[in-house]
Design an enzyme around this catalytic site. Structure first.
Site, PDB file in Angstrom:
ATOM      1  N   GLU A  64       1.827   0.096   2.621  1.00 35.63           N
ATOM      2  CA  GLU A  64       3.274  -0.648   1.964  1.00 35.63           C
ATOM      3  C   GLU A  64       4.510   0.353   2.209  1.00 35.63           C
ATOM      4  OE1 GLU A  64       2.255  -2.291  -2.186  1.00 35.63           O
ATOM      5  OE2 GLU A  64       0.111  -1.528  -1.658  1.00 35.63           O
TER       6      GLU A  64
ATOM      7  N   GLU B 180      -9.220   1.210  -9.629  1.00 38.35           N
ATOM      8  CA  GLU B 180      -8.538   1.897  -8.429  1.00 38.35           C
ATOM      9  C   GLU B 180      -9.281   3.219  -8.095  1.00 38.35           C
ATOM     10  OE1 GLU B 180      -4.229   2.554  -8.682  1.00 38.35           O
ATOM     11  OE2 GLU B 180      -4.205   1.153 -10.101  1.00 38.35           O
TER      12      GLU B 180
ATOM     13  N   LYS C 231       6.686   1.447  -0.903  1.00 39.93           N
ATOM     14  CA  LYS C 231       6.312   2.420  -1.752  1.00 39.93           C
ATOM     15  C   LYS C 231       6.877   3.708  -1.742  1.00 39.93           C
ATOM     16  CE  LYS C 231       2.913   1.841  -4.001  1.00 39.93           C
ATOM     17  NZ  LYS C 231       1.491   1.940  -4.844  1.00 39.93           N
TER      18      LYS C 231
ATOM     19  N   GLU D  96       1.971   7.676  -0.618  1.00 42.64           N
ATOM     20  CA  GLU D  96       2.048   6.330  -1.224  1.00 42.64           C
ATOM     21  C   GLU D  96       2.083   5.065  -0.424  1.00 42.64           C
ATOM     22  OE1 GLU D  96       1.318   5.684  -4.518  1.00 42.64           O
ATOM     23  OE2 GLU D  96       1.132   7.788  -4.812  1.00 42.64           O
TER      24      GLU D  96
END
Length: 443
Positions: free
Chosen positions: A314, A260, A317, A323
């Site tokens: 998203e 990541e 999140k 986030e």
């Protein structure tokens, strides 16, 4: 004549080889914490047909997602939730897990890695930390027993496994984790020819002083006196710090996988470095770094299997806005910014369908930016419009059309004002329900 043509044909052939080699692939983390995301099958088709992405990591073993990638040739890495790790130290449970989550889909879906947990050492608790390496061993044995020999087992780590990282020559793993957990894990990874997964995020180490160092921009760099190496970006610094720490334990030969890394294009008001420009600079610089094959100062010539976080913005999140905004794409497959992810050979007929242009309840026609318009291009349009006589105050903070505070929403309002109202702001602020602008360049 034949002799004179030969050099030009050879040159053309070599040029084509260079062009082909310049189109490299990249991995991406495919998260699903959103209530507006496209179906896994649509995602798989889009990645295969429209992007250079050739591998994805998912954060569970969702059968719908795994099945969607069957026949695409895209590598898929699945994840064992942290809470399931203790049960997988039992061989019978590990075999059941493989039977349920791998065998039904493999090899039609090219399952590449099983990530056992996510940043387990960072999150704990201690019983799961203690069970991590035993579970990895037992799960690998279950794969072998099932006749599956091409699926690797690893586990990604947050960078707090390092006691220090600057300068890289002084780096080491944290005492306790080094000998108790990481050395046994590295030994297992060496035996199974699997990669050591790390999650380097220069975003979280950002400060205005080291901005260029974090973002792959020109800077004086960091000089490591012990090795004589100069570091001009934090990604290299972190990767070499991991390498030095592995070497101190006796495992410099184990490959390193970047499981990541990424940068958000928006965030909470105090996090001004969570911006479109910085996200494009970091992830664009990362792609150039990985694709170049130059490696790092202590690992020259090494290419790292790398997964950008993340595929989509998203909306579920959180709790921070940061986030929600790590995505390379919006749920409608439009790019948040352009760093070369879209394949240059994309066939327009393979793109997701473009919405038609409806009209509002008053019968007036409105438009929004085309799905393939980048935020950089849209911002250029906004700058042009606002510098050529249009009152752009409604989209400024405090203005009636400031929210939603996105480049696309502001561009939609201002372009409509520019084309249709010529300065009159008697126009809706919300264009999320409408069609497309035929041209993204008002000039």
């Amino acid at each position: 004549m034949a002799v004179s043509k030969t050099p030009s044909l050879l040159s053309l052939f070599l040029l084509l080889l260079l062009l082909v080699s310049a189109v490299n692939s990249i991995g991406v983390n495919y998260g699903t914490l959103g209530d507006n995301l496209p179906s896994p099958a649509t995602v798989a088709h889009f990645l295969k047909s429209n992007t250079i992405i050739d591998r994805v990591r998912i954060f569970d073993a969702n059968p719908d997602v795994i099945k969607a990638f069957a026949g695409t040739g895209i590598l898929v890495s699945v994840t064992v939730p942290n809470g399931d790790i203790p049960s997988l130290t039992d061989p019978w449970n590990a075999r059941r897990w493989v039977d349920a989550n791998i065998k039904p889909f493999h090899p039609a879906t090219k399952i590449h890695y099983i990530s056992v947990g996510t940043e387990v050492l960072h999150w704990g608790p201690q019983n799961i930390v203690d069970d991590l390496v035993p579970a990895m061993r037992v799960l690998h044995a279950a794969l072998v027993k099932a006749g599956i020999k091409d699926v690797k087992v690893s586990s990604p780590h947050a960078m707090d496994i390092l006691l220090s990282s600057s300068p890289p020559s002084s780096a080491s793993f944290r005492p306790g984790w080094d000998v108790g957990n990481l050395a046994p894990m590295l030994r297992f990874l060496r035996q199974t020819k699997s990669g050591f997964m790390v999650n380097p995020y220069p975003y979280y180490a950002y400060s205005p002083v080291n901005a260029s160092f974090c973002l792959f921009k020109p800077n004086a760099g960091l000089f490591d006196k012990a090795t004589g190496k100069r570091y001009t970006n934090q990604f290299d610094q972190l990767m070499d710090a991991v390498y030095v720490s592995m070497k101190k334990l006796g495992f410099p030969d184990v490959e390193i996988v970047v499981a990541e890394t990424g940068w958000p294009s928006g965030g909470d008001p105090q996090n001004t470095h969570a911006s479109l420009g910085n996200a494009a600079a970091y992830n664009g610089g990362l792609m150039k770094k990985v694709d170049s094959g130059v490696g790092t100062p202590l690992m020259p010539g090494r290419k790292f299997e790398t997964y950008i976080f993340s595929l989509f913005n998203e909306n579920l999140k959180g709790p921070s806005l940061d986030e929600k905004n790590f995505g390379l794409f919006r749920p409608d497959f439009t790019q948040v910014y352009d760093i070369g992810i879209i394949s240059q050979s994309t066939n327009p007929s393979s793109r997701p369908p473009t919405p038609t242009t409806p009209t509002s309840s008053q019968g007036k026609s409105y438009c929004v930016p085309r799905p393939d318009a980048t935020d950089v291009a849209l911002q250029s349009n906004i700058d042009y419009i606002c510098n050529n006589g249009l009152d752009c105050s409604p989209t400024q903070p405090g203005g009636p059309c400031f929210e939603p505070n996105t480049v696309r929403a502001h561009a939609a309002y201002l372009m409509n004002s520019y084309y249709h109202a010529k300065g009159s702001h008697d126009i809706d602020c919300d264009f999320s329900h409408t069609g497309v602008i035929g041209s993204t360049d008002p000039r």
